[in-house]
Structure formats: structure tokens, C-alpha cells
Motif scaffolding. Sequence first.
Motif, PDB file in Angstrom:
ATOM      1  N   LEU A 186       0.840  -1.215   0.000  1.00 47.46           N
ATOM      2  CA  LEU A 186       0.000   0.000   0.000  1.00 47.46           C
ATOM      3  C   LEU A 186       0.867   1.255   0.000  1.00 47.46           C
ATOM      4  O   LEU A 186       0.646   2.185  -0.781  1.00 47.46           O
ATOM      5  CB  LEU A 186      -0.884   0.031   1.252  1.00 47.46           C
ATOM      6  N   LEU A 187       1.871   1.276   0.909  1.00 49.92           N
ATOM      7  CA  LEU A 187       2.754   2.446   1.004  1.00 49.92           C
ATOM      8  C   LEU A 187       3.524   2.654  -0.293  1.00 49.92           C
ATOM      9  O   LEU A 187       3.631   3.773  -0.800  1.00 49.92           O
ATOM     10  CB  LEU A 187       3.759   2.241   2.150  1.00 49.92           C
ATOM     11  N   ALA A 188       4.071   1.549  -0.841  1.00 48.18           N
ATOM     12  CA  ALA A 188       4.893   1.661  -2.051  1.00 48.18           C
ATOM     13  C   ALA A 188       4.045   2.134  -3.230  1.00 48.18           C
ATOM     14  O   ALA A 188       4.469   3.035  -3.979  1.00 48.18           O
ATOM     15  CB  ALA A 188       5.552   0.313  -2.356  1.00 48.18           C
ATOM     16  N   CYS A 189       2.851   1.571  -3.397  1.00 52.38           N
ATOM     17  CA  CYS A 189       1.994   1.968  -4.529  1.00 52.38           C
ATOM     18  C   CYS A 189       1.479   3.399  -4.347  1.00 52.38           C
ATOM     19  O   CYS A 189       1.408   4.172  -5.311  1.00 52.38           O
ATOM     20  CB  CYS A 189       0.817   1.009  -4.681  1.00 52.38           C
ATOM     21  N   ALA A 190       1.139   3.750  -3.094  1.00 53.77           N
ATOM     22  CA  ALA A 190       0.635   5.111  -2.846  1.00 53.77           C
ATOM     23  C   ALA A 190       1.696   6.142  -3.219  1.00 53.77           C
ATOM     24  O   ALA A 190       1.393   7.212  -3.758  1.00 53.77           O
ATOM     25  CB  ALA A 190       0.231   5.265  -1.381  1.00 53.77           C
TER      26      ALA A 190
ATOM     27  N   VAL B  19      -3.980  -5.647   9.011  1.00 52.71           N
ATOM     28  CA  VAL B  19      -3.263  -4.799   8.053  1.00 52.71           C
ATOM     29  C   VAL B  19      -3.128  -3.335   8.547  1.00 52.71           C
ATOM     30  O   VAL B  19      -2.041  -2.757   8.444  1.00 52.71           O
ATOM     31  CB  VAL B  19      -3.880  -4.872   6.638  1.00 52.71           C
ATOM     32  N   PRO B  20      -4.189  -2.733   9.125  1.00 53.50           N
ATOM     33  CA  PRO B  20      -4.003  -1.358   9.619  1.00 53.50           C
ATOM     34  C   PRO B  20      -2.871  -1.252  10.637  1.00 53.50           C
ATOM     35  O   PRO B  20      -2.100  -0.287  10.624  1.00 53.50           O
ATOM     36  CB  PRO B  20      -5.359  -1.012  10.248  1.00 53.50           C
ATOM     37  N   PHE B  21      -2.729  -2.275  11.519  1.00 59.76           N
ATOM     38  CA  PHE B  21      -1.627  -2.192  12.489  1.00 59.76           C
ATOM     39  C   PHE B  21      -0.274  -2.288  11.788  1.00 59.76           C
ATOM     40  O   PHE B  21       0.679  -1.612  12.191  1.00 59.76           O
ATOM     41  CB  PHE B  21      -1.737  -3.259  13.587  1.00 59.76           C
ATOM     42  N   ALA B  22      -0.162  -3.105  10.752  1.00 66.13           N
ATOM     43  CA  ALA B  22       1.123  -3.198  10.038  1.00 66.13           C
ATOM     44  C   ALA B  22       1.468  -1.854   9.385  1.00 66.13           C
ATOM     45  O   ALA B  22       2.637  -1.528   9.223  1.00 66.13           O
ATOM     46  CB  ALA B  22       1.069  -4.309   8.997  1.00 66.13           C
ATOM     47  N   VAL B  23       0.447  -1.065   9.024  1.00 64.34           N
ATOM     48  CA  VAL B  23       0.703   0.287   8.495  1.00 64.34           C
ATOM     49  C   VAL B  23       1.200   1.191   9.623  1.00 64.34           C
ATOM     50  O   VAL B  23       2.191   1.895   9.471  1.00 64.34           O
ATOM     51  CB  VAL B  23      -0.578   0.886   7.846  1.00 64.34           C
ATOM     52  N   MET B  24       0.523   1.140  10.781  1.00 63.08           N
ATOM     53  CA  MET B  24       0.809   2.107  11.858  1.00 63.08           C
ATOM     54  C   MET B  24       2.030   1.711  12.694  1.00 63.08           C
ATOM     55  O   MET B  24       2.791   2.566  13.135  1.00 63.08           O
ATOM     56  CB  MET B  24      -0.404   2.243  12.786  1.00 63.08           C
ATOM     57  N   GLY B  25       2.214   0.416  12.984  1.00 62.78           N
ATOM     58  CA  GLY B  25       3.363  -0.056  13.757  1.00 62.78           C
ATOM     59  C   GLY B  25       3.353   0.415  15.205  1.00 62.78           C
ATOM     60  O   GLY B  25       2.317   0.791  15.753  1.00 62.78           O
TER      61      GLY B  25
ATOM     62  N   LEU C 209      -1.423  10.440   0.028  1.00 63.47           N
ATOM     63  CA  LEU C 209      -2.178   9.957   1.200  1.00 63.47           C
ATOM     64  C   LEU C 209      -1.277   9.891   2.431  1.00 63.47           C
ATOM     65  O   LEU C 209      -0.089   9.561   2.334  1.00 63.47           O
ATOM     66  CB  LEU C 209      -2.736   8.562   0.926  1.00 63.47           C
ATOM     67  N   THR C 210      -1.845  10.181   3.606  1.00 62.33           N
ATOM     68  CA  THR C 210      -1.100  10.074   4.861  1.00 62.33           C
ATOM     69  C   THR C 210      -1.135   8.622   5.341  1.00 62.33           C
ATOM     70  O   THR C 210      -1.949   7.816   4.879  1.00 62.33           O
ATOM     71  CB  THR C 210      -1.721  10.943   5.963  1.00 62.33           C
ATOM     72  N   ARG C 211      -0.265   8.315   6.329  1.00 61.32           N
ATOM     73  CA  ARG C 211      -0.236   6.972   6.918  1.00 61.32           C
ATOM     74  C   ARG C 211      -1.604   6.621   7.529  1.00 61.32           C
ATOM     75  O   ARG C 211      -2.098   5.504   7.363  1.00 61.32           O
ATOM     76  CB  ARG C 211       0.851   6.931   7.993  1.00 61.32           C
TER      77      ARG C 211
ATOM     78  N   VAL D  75       8.674  -1.301  17.030  1.00 61.38           N
ATOM     79  CA  VAL D  75       9.420  -0.718  15.915  1.00 61.38           C
ATOM     80  C   VAL D  75       8.423   0.053  15.042  1.00 61.38           C
ATOM     81  O   VAL D  75       7.220  -0.164  15.150  1.00 61.38           O
ATOM     82  CB  VAL D  75      10.142  -1.809  15.085  1.00 61.38           C
ATOM     83  N   PRO D  76       8.937   0.962  14.185  1.00 68.00           N
ATOM     84  CA  PRO D  76       8.019   1.770  13.368  1.00 68.00           C
ATOM     85  C   PRO D  76       7.191   0.940  12.387  1.00 68.00           C
ATOM     86  O   PRO D  76       7.587  -0.159  12.004  1.00 68.00           O
ATOM     87  CB  PRO D  76       8.972   2.694  12.602  1.00 68.00           C
ATOM     88  N   GLY D  77       6.072   1.516  11.981  1.00 68.26           N
ATOM     89  CA  GLY D  77       5.187   0.879  11.000  1.00 68.26           C
ATOM     90  C   GLY D  77       5.752   0.993   9.598  1.00 68.26           C
ATOM     91  O   GLY D  77       6.960   1.185   9.404  1.00 68.26           O
ATOM     92  N   SER D  78       4.873   0.856   8.616  1.00 68.17           N
ATOM     93  CA  SER D  78       5.354   0.811   7.232  1.00 68.17           C
ATOM     94  C   SER D  78       5.840   2.193   6.810  1.00 68.17           C
ATOM     95  O   SER D  78       5.279   3.216   7.203  1.00 68.17           O
ATOM     96  CB  SER D  78       4.251   0.305   6.315  1.00 68.17           C
ATOM     97  N   HIS D  79       6.923   2.212   6.057  1.00 70.35           N
ATOM     98  CA  HIS D  79       7.414   3.462   5.500  1.00 70.35           C
ATOM     99  C   HIS D  79       8.217   3.218   4.235  1.00 70.35           C
ATOM    100  O   HIS D  79       8.698   2.103   3.996  1.00 70.35           O
ATOM    101  CB  HIS D  79       8.245   4.264   6.529  1.00 70.35           C
ATOM    102  N   VAL D  80       8.334   4.298   3.461  1.00 69.24           N
ATOM    103  CA  VAL D  80       9.070   4.208   2.205  1.00 69.24           C
ATOM    104  C   VAL D  80      10.554   4.321   2.502  1.00 69.24           C
ATOM    105  O   VAL D  80      10.967   5.117   3.345  1.00 69.24           O
ATOM    106  CB  VAL D  80       8.589   5.342   1.264  1.00 69.24           C
ATOM    107  N   LEU D  81      11.359   3.508   1.818  1.00 74.42           N
ATOM    108  CA  LEU D  81      12.817   3.545   2.049  1.00 74.42           C
ATOM    109  C   LEU D  81      13.462   4.536   1.100  1.00 74.42           C
ATOM    110  O   LEU D  81      13.007   4.739  -0.014  1.00 74.42           O
ATOM    111  CB  LEU D  81      13.408   2.150   1.828  1.00 74.42           C
TER     112      LEU D  81
END
Length: 317
Positions: A128-132, A155-161, A139-141, A311-317
Motif C-alpha cells: 500500500l505504502l509503495a503503490c501510494a 493490516v491497519p496495524f502493520a501500516v501504523m506499527g 495519502l497520509t499513513r 518498531v516503526p510501522g510501514s514506511h518508504v525507504l
Amino acid sequence: MSQDPTARHVTATAPGKVNLSLRVGPPGLDGYHPVATVYLAVSLRETVTAIVRPDARITVAPSQRQVSLVDTADVPWDERNLAHRAAVHLRETLGLEADTHGVDLEVAKQVPVAGGMGGGSADAAAALLACAALWETGLTRSQLAEIAAPLGADVPFAVMGGAAVGLGTGADLTPVAARRPVHLVLVPADAGLSTPVVFRTLDELRRDGVLTDAAGAPEVNQDVLRALTAADPLDLATAMDNDLQTPAVALFPDLSDMLDLGLDEGALGGMVSGSGPTLLFVTHTEQDALRLATAIQERTGVDALPVRGPVPGSHVL
Ligand SMILES: C[C@](O)(CO)[C@H](O)COP(=O)(O)OP(=O)(O)OC[C@H]1O[C@@H](n2ccc(N)nc2=O)[C@H](O)[C@@H]1O
Ligand SMILES: Nc1ncnc2c1ncn2[C@@H]1O[C@H](COP(=O)(O)OP(=O)(O)OP(=O)(O)O)[C@@H](O)[C@H]1O
């Protein structure tokens, strides 16, 4: 898979999770169970690269850029894959033109498959993060976490971490401030467990009177929240609970011996993670976690994994 190494691409990561508490109520008419859970994102991460395509297709494949640390033989590399479903879902939700929003997804996994650690959910979150980002949606996290809910309860928790209380199906999140890292050892099993089968087995054990019946929506385990915010590993180990542990052990009886072994080797507490069969053990320090992982490995040959959270949730590298 993309043949052009210069094609525009975005890489994102998302964490696996454990549930430090998982309380489960009776199923509703849709088959879903109301839960009150305390999630902790841990230092095993999934990585997804989204590569632009000039057409409408969405594909998913194991990454060639980064090795997976777990066996991916049981992962469906087609439209059933949660990363694939996430890309389709985002495209549809935003009404993006299908013929100009194709994407090749490449996935590298560290989270054991079907282990109760939300690995597929983390793939969906990273996709989701990569495609967004690739599709420049802005879109925000938090917005992505909301969009993520229909893809799966985790899935929402994997986004938020981080650490969070999850209510409803597990998708209604409230962040929790953990004062210091929690050190854990994870023990993956050599086979997976199906999440719906574990929930169904819990219902059967309750119906047959083997377990006490649950009435209504469960309450959050406040002792676990207190132990997390006070950074007290012994209190945490004493307070943690999981209603899916008994059904998971009934389906996978070997877990019982492995739980005893971890405690015997000095873990403060041990429990099934989520729907299992991965086990989690709590230790005081990072060094204790390393020691325990080595001891489990020496006695059983199983690759035990020292990890920490939150640890932090999903993010773009
Ligand atoms: C076990 C946990 O991982 C704990 O966090 C989650 O409850 C499961 O999360 P998940 O794998 O993202 O779950 P989903 O993909 O939404 O659902 C898989 C299946 O698990 C069962 N399920 C899941 C969540 C929930 N609150 N009640 C359920 O009964 C349902 O049978 C559902 O068909
Ligand atoms: N990207 C993916 N990675 C792993 N499994 C996937 C993926 N997409 C779909 N699946 C399917 O989902 C099933 C559950 O996989 P996953 O690794 O997410 O299990 P889990 O950690 O037990 O899930 P949860 O704890 O969220 O219930 C797998 O058996 C597989 O068939």
C-alpha cells in the motif's frame, strides 16, 4: 516481473507483529470475532518494491534484489497474494485509471509464513505504502491505515506499527506509548496454522465446555498496558494472555513441549503469538534474548529469533 532495471520504482517496508494480549469474544453473524488485543510491532520486516508498468497488469513475485529469510514455498504468487490484493484495492478505492496504473510487486520476507505474526498483512501494508508513493497519491499513513482495513484485521496495524490496542476485528487502533524496548525470542514452527481454523477451534472448545464461554465484546488487558508503559518485562510476562493459545496447542500439540523448554531455559514467560504456531518468549534484556535463542537452538535445532519491539510501522525507504 520488470525486465527494465531503470524503471521507476518505490520500496517500502512493514513490520511483523505479536499480540501481547489477545482476548476473543463470540463470533458475529459475519463469522468475525470481536477482539481486544495489544499489538507490538517487532524487528522482523517485510520489504515490497513497486515497479511502474506501462499497462494495466499487476504482478507479484519473490524479490530478486533482496533475499527472503523464510521459506516462501507456501506463499501464493498470484492475485491471492495480499500484496497484490492491496495494490488492486488501492487502485479501485482511489478510482485510479486501471490502464495506466499497472505495477510489478517484488516481495522479500523475514516474517514466518502462516505463523501468527501477520507476515501477509505486513506485505499488504508495505505494498500500500509503495503503490501510494509510486502513484503520487499524497495519502497520509492514517488515511492508508483506514483504506487497509478491508484487506484484513491486522493490516491497519502493520501500516501504523509501534504498539497499539486493537478493538473490533482488530482494525480499530489506539496507539500505546511503550517506555523501553521489549526483548523477545520468537520460535517459528516447521508448519503453519490456518487463522480461521484456529478461531473455529476456539468456538468448538467453548461450545463443548472445554473452555469457559465468552460473553459479548472482550475487555482490554489493562495489566499488559501498564507493564508496557512501565517497561516492566516480568509484569508483562505475568500479565500477557492469548485466547487462541489453547486451540493452537490443541491443533499443534508439540507447542506445549517447546513452551516448557523456553521457560526451563530462563524465559520470564512464554505464549503462542496470535493464531500461532510461532511462540514468543519474554526476556529481561537483549543479552538474555540472545542467550535464550542460542539455548533453544542448541537443544532443538530450531532457528529461534531474538527480536525487539516496538518498531516503526510501514514506511518508504
Ligand atoms: C489472529 C490475529 O492475527 C490477531 O491479531 C488476527 O485476529 C487475524 O488477522 P488477519 O489474519 O489479518 O485476519 P483476516 O485476514 O481479517 O481474517 C482471517 C480469518 O480469521 C478469522 N478472524 C479474523 C479476525 C477476527 N477478529 N475474527 C476472526 O474470526 C476469520 O475467520 C477470517 O476469515
Ligand atoms: N504475501 C503473503 N505472504 C504470506 N502469505 C500470504 C501472502 N499473501 C497471501 N498469503 C496467504 O495467507 C496465509 C497466511 O499467511 P500469513 O503469513 O500472513 O499468516 P499469519 O502470520 O498467520 O497471519 P495472521 O497472524 O495475520 O493471521 C498463507 O498461508 C498464504 O496462503
